[in-house]
Design a protein around this motif. Structure first.
Motif, PDB file in Angstrom:
ATOM      1  N   TYR A  90       1.016   2.333 -16.755  1.00 50.23           N
ATOM      2  CA  TYR A  90      -0.150   1.874 -15.991  1.00 50.23           C
ATOM      3  C   TYR A  90       0.195   1.808 -14.501  1.00 50.23           C
ATOM      4  O   TYR A  90      -0.532   2.326 -13.659  1.00 50.23           O
ATOM      5  CB  TYR A  90      -0.591   0.503 -16.502  1.00 50.23           C
ATOM      6  CG  TYR A  90      -1.769  -0.085 -15.769  1.00 50.23           C
ATOM      7  CD1 TYR A  90      -3.064   0.198 -16.162  1.00 50.23           C
ATOM      8  CD2 TYR A  90      -1.584  -0.928 -14.676  1.00 50.23           C
ATOM      9  CE1 TYR A  90      -4.158  -0.348 -15.497  1.00 50.23           C
ATOM     10  CE2 TYR A  90      -2.662  -1.468 -14.002  1.00 50.23           C
ATOM     11  CZ  TYR A  90      -3.945  -1.182 -14.418  1.00 50.23           C
ATOM     12  OH  TYR A  90      -5.013  -1.714 -13.745  1.00 50.23           O
ATOM     13  N   ASP A  91       1.322   1.193 -14.197  1.00 50.60           N
ATOM     14  CA  ASP A  91       1.745   1.060 -12.803  1.00 50.60           C
ATOM     15  C   ASP A  91       2.052   2.418 -12.176  1.00 50.60           C
ATOM     16  O   ASP A  91       1.633   2.706 -11.057  1.00 50.60           O
ATOM     17  CB  ASP A  91       2.963   0.150 -12.690  1.00 50.60           C
ATOM     18  CG  ASP A  91       2.634  -1.319 -12.945  1.00 50.60           C
ATOM     19  OD1 ASP A  91       1.436  -1.667 -13.081  1.00 50.60           O
ATOM     20  OD2 ASP A  91       3.587  -2.121 -13.015  1.00 50.60           O
ATOM     21  N   LYS A  92       2.803   3.261 -12.880  1.00 47.99           N
ATOM     22  CA  LYS A  92       3.171   4.575 -12.341  1.00 47.99           C
ATOM     23  C   LYS A  92       1.947   5.447 -12.131  1.00 47.99           C
ATOM     24  O   LYS A  92       1.842   6.156 -11.117  1.00 47.99           O
ATOM     25  CB  LYS A  92       4.164   5.290 -13.265  1.00 47.99           C
ATOM     26  CG  LYS A  92       5.561   4.785 -13.141  1.00 47.99           C
ATOM     27  CD  LYS A  92       6.084   5.053 -11.740  1.00 47.99           C
ATOM     28  CE  LYS A  92       7.521   4.668 -11.586  1.00 47.99           C
ATOM     29  NZ  LYS A  92       7.960   4.741 -10.197  1.00 47.99           N
ATOM     30  N   LEU A  93       1.020   5.431 -13.066  1.00 51.97           N
ATOM     31  CA  LEU A  93      -0.192   6.246 -12.939  1.00 51.97           C
ATOM     32  C   LEU A  93      -1.035   5.776 -11.767  1.00 51.97           C
ATOM     33  O   LEU A  93      -1.579   6.584 -11.013  1.00 51.97           O
ATOM     34  CB  LEU A  93      -0.999   6.217 -14.241  1.00 51.97           C
ATOM     35  CG  LEU A  93      -2.150   7.183 -14.354  1.00 51.97           C
ATOM     36  CD1 LEU A  93      -1.705   8.626 -14.151  1.00 51.97           C
ATOM     37  CD2 LEU A  93      -2.815   7.041 -15.714  1.00 51.97           C
ATOM     38  N   TYR A  94      -1.119   4.455 -11.570  1.00 51.55           N
ATOM     39  CA  TYR A  94      -1.865   3.975 -10.416  1.00 51.55           C
ATOM     40  C   TYR A  94      -1.165   4.397  -9.128  1.00 51.55           C
ATOM     41  O   TYR A  94      -1.774   5.000  -8.238  1.00 51.55           O
ATOM     42  CB  TYR A  94      -2.069   2.453 -10.421  1.00 51.55           C
ATOM     43  CG  TYR A  94      -2.918   2.069  -9.223  1.00 51.55           C
ATOM     44  CD1 TYR A  94      -4.285   2.300  -9.235  1.00 51.55           C
ATOM     45  CD2 TYR A  94      -2.337   1.608  -8.054  1.00 51.55           C
ATOM     46  CE1 TYR A  94      -5.066   2.045  -8.117  1.00 51.55           C
ATOM     47  CE2 TYR A  94      -3.113   1.359  -6.925  1.00 51.55           C
ATOM     48  CZ  TYR A  94      -4.463   1.580  -6.961  1.00 51.55           C
ATOM     49  OH  TYR A  94      -5.231   1.364  -5.849  1.00 51.55           O
ATOM     50  N   GLU A  95       0.115   4.104  -9.034  1.00 43.34           N
ATOM     51  CA  GLU A  95       0.866   4.349  -7.797  1.00 43.34           C
ATOM     52  C   GLU A  95       0.944   5.834  -7.434  1.00 43.34           C
ATOM     53  O   GLU A  95       0.915   6.187  -6.257  1.00 43.34           O
ATOM     54  CB  GLU A  95       2.277   3.782  -7.934  1.00 43.34           C
ATOM     55  CG  GLU A  95       3.084   3.858  -6.676  1.00 43.34           C
ATOM     56  CD  GLU A  95       4.399   3.102  -6.793  1.00 43.34           C
ATOM     57  OE1 GLU A  95       5.068   2.983  -5.768  1.00 43.34           O
ATOM     58  OE2 GLU A  95       4.735   2.621  -7.889  1.00 43.34           O
ATOM     59  N   ASN A  96       1.017   6.703  -8.422  1.00 44.26           N
ATOM     60  CA  ASN A  96       1.231   8.129  -8.158  1.00 44.26           C
ATOM     61  C   ASN A  96       0.006   9.009  -8.348  1.00 44.26           C
ATOM     62  O   ASN A  96       0.118  10.226  -8.191  1.00 44.26           O
ATOM     63  CB  ASN A  96       2.379   8.640  -9.040  1.00 44.26           C
ATOM     64  CG  ASN A  96       3.690   8.023  -8.640  1.00 44.26           C
ATOM     65  OD1 ASN A  96       4.161   8.207  -7.536  1.00 44.26           O
ATOM     66  ND2 ASN A  96       4.262   7.242  -9.537  1.00 44.26           N
ATOM     67  N   PHE A  97      -1.142   8.421  -8.667  1.00 43.22           N
ATOM     68  CA  PHE A  97      -2.347   9.235  -8.852  1.00 43.22           C
ATOM     69  C   PHE A  97      -3.611   8.512  -8.381  1.00 43.22           C
ATOM     70  O   PHE A  97      -4.289   8.959  -7.477  1.00 43.22           O
ATOM     71  CB  PHE A  97      -2.474   9.659 -10.323  1.00 43.22           C
ATOM     72  CG  PHE A  97      -3.636  10.563 -10.594  1.00 43.22           C
ATOM     73  CD1 PHE A  97      -3.672  11.848 -10.070  1.00 43.22           C
ATOM     74  CD2 PHE A  97      -4.690  10.140 -11.376  1.00 43.22           C
ATOM     75  CE1 PHE A  97      -4.742  12.689 -10.316  1.00 43.22           C
ATOM     76  CE2 PHE A  97      -5.763  10.969 -11.631  1.00 43.22           C
ATOM     77  CZ  PHE A  97      -5.790  12.250 -11.097  1.00 43.22           C
TER      78      PHE A  97
END
Length: 144
Positions: A90-97
């Motif tokens: 969830y965090d990675k998808l928000y931060e990178n997309f």
């Protein structure tokens, strides 16, 4: 998954919809209204989820992700929403997309001053290429 997608700005049609995204001029998650275009809207991921560090103003895409992203990821992965895998993704998808979408949609510059390089393959640019050219005789925006 069986939802009918309706594209309209007609308030009477919007009132009949179960979920309204990016139009309608209101943010009310209890009524599933996810628009960010009103002047009073200032929400960020951090303001809605204080455990998150991101302060970029949310777009409608970010609002939907904020409210449903972990639920969707959990369903796709067959994991509980609070599992470490779901939370990390969830965090990675928000931060990178998704944060990029939020920033671009809200006119937030990527850098202060002169950019060091040109961005030519952003999600916004790719979607823009699907729109008809200004002088195209066929202005059907639904084709793309």
């Amino acid at each position: 998954q069986d939802a009918e997608v309706v594209r309209t700005r007609d308030p009477q049609r919007l009132a009949q919809c179960d979920v309204v995204v990016d139009v309608g001029g209101e943010y009310d998650p209890e009524r599933h209204r996810y628009d960010h275009h009103q002047r009073s809207f200032t929400q960020s991921m951090q303001s809605l989820r204080p455990d998150k560090p991101w302060t970029t103003k949310l777009s409608s895409a970010g609002l939907v992700y904020c409210h449903f992203g972990s639920q969707i990821l959990a369903g796709l992965l067959g994991q509980p929403e609070d599992s470490p895998i779901v939370m990390a993704l969830y965090d990675k998808l928000y931060e990178n997309f998704v944060e990029e979408i939020d920033a671009i949609d809200n006119g937030i510059a990527q850098a202060e001053g002169e950019p060091r390089y040109a961005l030519t393959t952003t999600l916004s640019a790719r979607v823009g290429h699907l729109n008809p050219r200004w002088n195209d005789p066929d202005q059907d925006t639904e084709v793309g």
